[in-house]
Design a protein around this motif. Structure first.
Motif, PDB file in Angstrom:
ATOM      1  N   GLU A   1       0.820  -1.234  -0.096  1.00  0.00           N
ATOM      2  CA  GLU A   1      -0.033  -0.085   0.066  1.00  0.00           C
ATOM      3  C   GLU A   1       0.858   1.108  -0.073  1.00  0.00           C
ATOM      4  O   GLU A   1       0.717   2.113  -0.837  1.00  0.00           O
ATOM      5  CB  GLU A   1      -0.794   0.077   1.250  1.00  0.00           C
ATOM      6  CG  GLU A   1      -1.873   1.160   1.329  1.00  0.00           C
ATOM      7  CD  GLU A   1      -2.866   1.120   2.294  1.00  0.00           C
ATOM      8  OE1 GLU A   1      -3.251   2.147   2.833  1.00  0.00           O
ATOM      9  OE2 GLU A   1      -2.921   0.102   3.071  1.00  0.00           O
ATOM     10  N   ARG A   2       2.091   1.181   0.878  1.00  0.00           N
ATOM     11  CA  ARG A   2       2.842   2.307   0.807  1.00  0.00           C
ATOM     12  C   ARG A   2       3.594   2.659  -0.629  1.00  0.00           C
ATOM     13  O   ARG A   2       3.438   3.596  -1.022  1.00  0.00           O
ATOM     14  CB  ARG A   2       3.941   1.986   1.779  1.00  0.00           C
ATOM     15  CG  ARG A   2       4.835   3.313   2.151  1.00  0.00           C
ATOM     16  CD  ARG A   2       5.847   2.905   3.155  1.00  0.00           C
ATOM     17  NE  ARG A   2       6.949   3.924   3.241  1.00  0.00           N
ATOM     18  CZ  ARG A   2       8.084   3.694   4.085  1.00  0.00           C
ATOM     19  NH1 ARG A   2       8.230   2.623   4.872  1.00  0.00           N
ATOM     20  NH2 ARG A   2       8.872   4.788   4.197  1.00  0.00           N
ATOM     21  N   ALA A   3       3.942   1.596  -1.243  1.00  0.00           N
ATOM     22  CA  ALA A   3       4.484   1.515  -2.508  1.00  0.00           C
ATOM     23  C   ALA A   3       3.687   2.146  -3.262  1.00  0.00           C
ATOM     24  O   ALA A   3       3.960   2.887  -4.357  1.00  0.00           O
ATOM     25  CB  ALA A   3       5.147   0.266  -2.997  1.00  0.00           C
ATOM     26  N   SER A   4       2.380   1.584  -3.501  1.00  0.00           N
ATOM     27  CA  SER A   4       1.298   2.077  -4.314  1.00  0.00           C
ATOM     28  C   SER A   4       0.878   3.647  -4.226  1.00  0.00           C
ATOM     29  O   SER A   4       0.801   4.324  -4.980  1.00  0.00           O
ATOM     30  CB  SER A   4       0.191   1.236  -4.022  1.00  0.00           C
ATOM     31  OG  SER A   4       0.170   0.086  -4.494  1.00  0.00           O
ATOM     32  N   ARG A   5       1.141   3.949  -2.895  1.00  0.00           N
ATOM     33  CA  ARG A   5       0.669   5.443  -2.506  1.00  0.00           C
ATOM     34  C   ARG A   5       1.817   6.459  -3.109  1.00  0.00           C
ATOM     35  O   ARG A   5       1.502   7.460  -3.691  1.00  0.00           O
ATOM     36  CB  ARG A   5       0.451   5.488  -0.939  1.00  0.00           C
ATOM     37  CG  ARG A   5       0.099   6.870  -0.763  1.00  0.00           C
ATOM     38  CD  ARG A   5      -0.379   7.137   0.928  1.00  0.00           C
ATOM     39  NE  ARG A   5       1.085   6.922   1.688  1.00  0.00           N
ATOM     40  CZ  ARG A   5       1.310   5.763   2.312  1.00  0.00           C
ATOM     41  NH1 ARG A   5       0.443   4.870   2.117  1.00  0.00           N
ATOM     42  NH2 ARG A   5       2.352   5.632   3.202  1.00  0.00           N
ATOM     43  N   ILE A   6       3.103   6.119  -2.830  1.00  0.00           N
ATOM     44  CA  ILE A   6       4.277   6.700  -3.240  1.00  0.00           C
ATOM     45  C   ILE A   6       4.334   6.733  -4.814  1.00  0.00           C
ATOM     46  O   ILE A   6       4.523   7.605  -5.670  1.00  0.00           O
ATOM     47  CB  ILE A   6       5.623   6.322  -2.780  1.00  0.00           C
ATOM     48  CG1 ILE A   6       5.605   6.541  -1.223  1.00  0.00           C
ATOM     49  CG2 ILE A   6       6.712   7.136  -3.436  1.00  0.00           C
ATOM     50  CD1 ILE A   6       6.680   5.700  -0.530  1.00  0.00           C
ATOM     51  N   GLY A   7       3.913   5.340  -5.451  1.00  0.00           N
ATOM     52  CA  GLY A   7       4.179   5.537  -6.973  1.00  0.00           C
ATOM     53  C   GLY A   7       3.221   6.182  -7.633  1.00  0.00           C
ATOM     54  O   GLY A   7       3.475   6.526  -8.574  1.00  0.00           O
ATOM     55  N   ALA A   8       1.941   6.418  -7.129  1.00  0.00           N
ATOM     56  CA  ALA A   8       0.975   7.225  -7.623  1.00  0.00           C
ATOM     57  C   ALA A   8       1.502   8.718  -7.680  1.00  0.00           C
ATOM     58  O   ALA A   8       0.983   9.539  -8.722  1.00  0.00           O
ATOM     59  CB  ALA A   8      -0.223   7.230  -6.738  1.00  0.00           C
ATOM     60  N   GLU A   9       2.564   9.134  -6.843  1.00  0.00           N
ATOM     61  CA  GLU A   9       2.773  10.607  -7.216  1.00  0.00           C
ATOM     62  C   GLU A   9       4.300  10.591  -7.788  1.00  0.00           C
ATOM     63  O   GLU A   9       4.652  11.668  -7.933  1.00  0.00           O
ATOM     64  CB  GLU A   9       3.384  10.956  -5.628  1.00  0.00           C
ATOM     65  CG  GLU A   9       1.916  11.037  -4.714  1.00  0.00           C
ATOM     66  CD  GLU A   9       1.050  11.856  -5.199  1.00  0.00           C
ATOM     67  OE1 GLU A   9       1.309  13.093  -5.616  1.00  0.00           O
ATOM     68  OE2 GLU A   9      -0.352  11.503  -5.043  1.00  0.00           O
ATOM     69  N   ILE A  10       4.939   9.683  -8.169  1.00  0.00           N
ATOM     70  CA  ILE A  10       6.165   9.444  -8.879  1.00  0.00           C
ATOM     71  C   ILE A  10       5.654   9.988 -10.549  1.00  0.00           C
ATOM     72  O   ILE A  10       4.980   9.284 -11.139  1.00  0.00           O
ATOM     73  CB  ILE A  10       7.039   8.295  -8.825  1.00  0.00           C
ATOM     74  CG1 ILE A  10       7.152   8.100  -7.431  1.00  0.00           C
ATOM     75  CG2 ILE A  10       8.329   8.553  -9.590  1.00  0.00           C
ATOM     76  CD1 ILE A  10       7.786   6.634  -7.143  1.00  0.00           C
ATOM     77  N   GLU A  11       6.605  10.894 -11.174  1.00  0.00           N
ATOM     78  CA  GLU A  11       6.461  11.111 -12.345  1.00  0.00           C
ATOM     79  C   GLU A  11       7.172  10.357 -13.270  1.00  0.00           C
ATOM     80  O   GLU A  11       8.276  10.348 -13.634  1.00  0.00           O
ATOM     81  CB  GLU A  11       6.744  12.531 -12.699  1.00  0.00           C
ATOM     82  CG  GLU A  11       5.891  13.597 -11.673  1.00  0.00           C
ATOM     83  CD  GLU A  11       6.479  14.814 -11.612  1.00  0.00           C
ATOM     84  OE1 GLU A  11       7.790  14.935 -12.247  1.00  0.00           O
ATOM     85  OE2 GLU A  11       5.939  15.843 -10.971  1.00  0.00           O
ATOM     86  N   THR A  12       6.614   9.126 -13.650  1.00  0.00           N
ATOM     87  CA  THR A  12       7.407   7.729 -14.269  1.00  0.00           C
ATOM     88  C   THR A  12       6.305   7.197 -15.260  1.00  0.00           C
ATOM     89  O   THR A  12       5.135   7.225 -15.007  1.00  0.00           O
ATOM     90  CB  THR A  12       8.171   6.927 -13.193  1.00  0.00           C
ATOM     91  OG1 THR A  12       8.883   6.180 -13.760  1.00  0.00           O
ATOM     92  CG2 THR A  12       6.994   6.170 -12.349  1.00  0.00           C
ATOM     93  N   GLY A  13       7.056   6.286 -16.047  1.00  0.00           N
ATOM     94  CA  GLY A  13       6.290   5.503 -16.690  1.00  0.00           C
ATOM     95  C   GLY A  13       5.797   4.239 -16.050  1.00  0.00           C
ATOM     96  O   GLY A  13       4.872   3.387 -16.338  1.00  0.00           O
ATOM     97  N   THR A  14       6.761   3.559 -15.239  1.00  0.00           N
ATOM     98  CA  THR A  14       6.731   2.299 -14.670  1.00  0.00           C
ATOM     99  C   THR A  14       6.928   2.421 -13.255  1.00  0.00           C
ATOM    100  O   THR A  14       8.044   3.087 -12.951  1.00  0.00           O
ATOM    101  CB  THR A  14       7.404   1.354 -15.470  1.00  0.00           C
ATOM    102  OG1 THR A  14       6.835   1.019 -16.672  1.00  0.00           O
ATOM    103  CG2 THR A  14       7.364  -0.197 -14.665  1.00  0.00           C
TER     104      THR A  14
END
Length: 461
Positions: A400-413
């Motif tokens: 869940e933490r990774a998904s939350r942070i990942g949603a804020e990262i400006e990236t393709g994958t």
């Protein structure tokens, strides 16, 4: 006659050379591809898929030629066996989804109307492939483009001059018609002239940001579809609950494999302060175990960079960072093969910050910077402080933490607990100066075709 040469990083010799096609000869190749496309597209989809897979199988039979060629052309050690694993995985996956990806979207089939959206091939697809993973990057577009009913013209980088020639040979020997898949040797001016003339219906380019800009300029006003995979400066973030040994092993491999010449290689790492010292110590030990040397030697684990000018940039980035207060931790004496040219020792650099080109510009070599962070917010701000956005690697036990942070990262994958891998079921894409479009997955097929709508009113009594 103008020649394109491949200068081998192994010994600086001219490994291969080919004559450049004239503009008229190049136009003739495009015309042959255009004439062949309609008949190719009319073949049953399964026939096209099977012919592509036969081409892939034929290339696999050339392993004893392909692997040493790659070592000679761009320096990857023969012990790693070429690119067949990824090449085959991607080809087989897109073959398995082709029918579903290309099937019509049925909106209505009633007594009164038939309404549907079909996928139609663009026509002639131009693939401009890079030297770092010349087979895998090419097949990302070649396989689905051919399966979808396009014809393909491929042009490889001079550093891997023979790859397109070998791919086309394998596919033609497997039964793909000669005009359906063609290899060309072109200089930049001829390529630009063809693009500016609207010769192609879709162009896929993998390479530098400047190369992407040149293609966009050439294509301006033609409305030609473009797929561009350009630069990268991919980050890793190691959180306090990460598996430390797994993070070191994967991130160091992601930073240095293929001499760091990976589109999605890890170039900068942010580590929570509680793990920072241990992570740095283990990373230096991990990298120090490489054996730098001749890629034709089975004992070599790290070959030369593809060209001495690429190694020069890495040395300049590291030197600039050190001059500004950073520390390079790997002892160069461990790597006597480092000759100041293409053979380059790996390096781990600390006390770095984002004022340094080493942490902001694409280095594309076996060197990585590591910074200490105190929080997710600090790590997120640093990860997004980049002109690029291809992948990001997050290390934590908390999905869940990774998904939350990942949603804020400006990236393709967004990766969690892995890095430097292209999953053919997921679209390969980027943001910012990493490019536009996407390859592989269902969306890759959609990018290589255009939608065509049918609204058919049935005659009723």
């Amino acid at each position: 006659m103008t020649m394109i040469q491949c200068i081998s990083p192994v010994d600086g010799s001219v490994y291969a050379e080919r004559p450049v096609l004239s503009l008229d000869a190049a136009k003739a190749a495009v015309e042959r591809a255009r004439k062949a496309q309609k008949a190719w597209a009319k073949r049953p989809l399964e026939d096209r898929v099977q012919l592509v897979l036969k081409g892939v199988a034929r290339l696999n039979e050339m392993v004893d030629e392909v692997v040493p060629e790659l070592a000679w052309m761009m320096g990857r050690p023969v012990r790693y066996g070429g690119e067949f694993r990824g090449f085959n995985e991607r080809s087989n996956y897109v073959a398995s989804i082709a029918a579903d990806a290309l099937k019509p979207i049925e909106v209505e089939d009633s007594q009164n109307f038939a309404r549907r959206i079909e996928r139609e091939p663009h026509g002639v697809v131009f693939v401009i492939a890079p030297w770092n993973y010349p087979y895998m990057t090419a097949i990302n577009t070649v396989a689905p483009a051919l399966m979808a009913g396009n014809t393909v013209i491929i042009k490889h980088a001079a550093q891997t001059l023979l790859v397109g020639e070998r791919m086309v040979r394998a596919f033609v020997e497997a039964g793909v018609p000669e005009d359906v898949f063609q290899n060309v040797f072109l200089d930049h001016d001829t390529s630009a002239a063809l693009i500016a003339a609207g010769s192609f219906n879709f162009i896929n380019f993998t390479g530098s940001v400047e190369g992407g800009r040149a293609i966009e300029r050439a294509a301006a006003g033609t409305f030609t579809g473009l797929g561009l995979e350009l630069g990268g400066k991919d980050p890793g973030y190691v959180m306090e609950d990460a598996d430390l040994d797994a993070a070191v092993d994967t991130l160091m491999d992601g930073a240095t494999f293929n001499s760091g010449q990976c589109c999605c290689g890890i170039e900068r790492i942010y580590v929570h302060e509680s793990l920072y010292d241990a992570f740095v110590e283990k990373s230096v030990a991990w990298v120090s175990n490489y054996k730098l040397g001749n890629p034709l030697d089975q004992e070599t684990t790290l070959g030369p960079m593809a060209n001495k000018r690429f190694a020069k940039l890495v040395r300049e980035h590291v030197a600039d960072a050190v001059a500004k207060g950073a520390k390079a931790l790997v002892d160069p004496k461990l790597f006597p093969a480092d000759d100041g040219g293409a053979y380059l020792a790996p390096q781990v650099v600390v006390d770095v910050d984002h004022s340094m080109a080493f942490m902001r510009e694409e280095t594309f070599g076996p060197a990585v910077g590591i910074m200490k962070v105190k929080s997710d917010d600090e790590a997120l701000a640093l990860m997004n402080d980049s002109q690029y956005g291809l992948t990001a690697s997050l290390w934590t036990k908390d999905v869940e933490r990774a998904s939350r942070i990942g949603a804020e990262i400006e990236t393709g994958t967004v990766f969690m607990n892995r890095a430097d891998y292209l999953d053919p079921a997921l679209v390969w894409t980027g943001v910012k100066q990493t490019g536009r479009g996407g390859s592989l997955s269902v969306l890759g097929f959609h990018n290589l075709t255009r939608p065509k709508s049918y609204h058919l009113k049935k005659v009723t009594a």
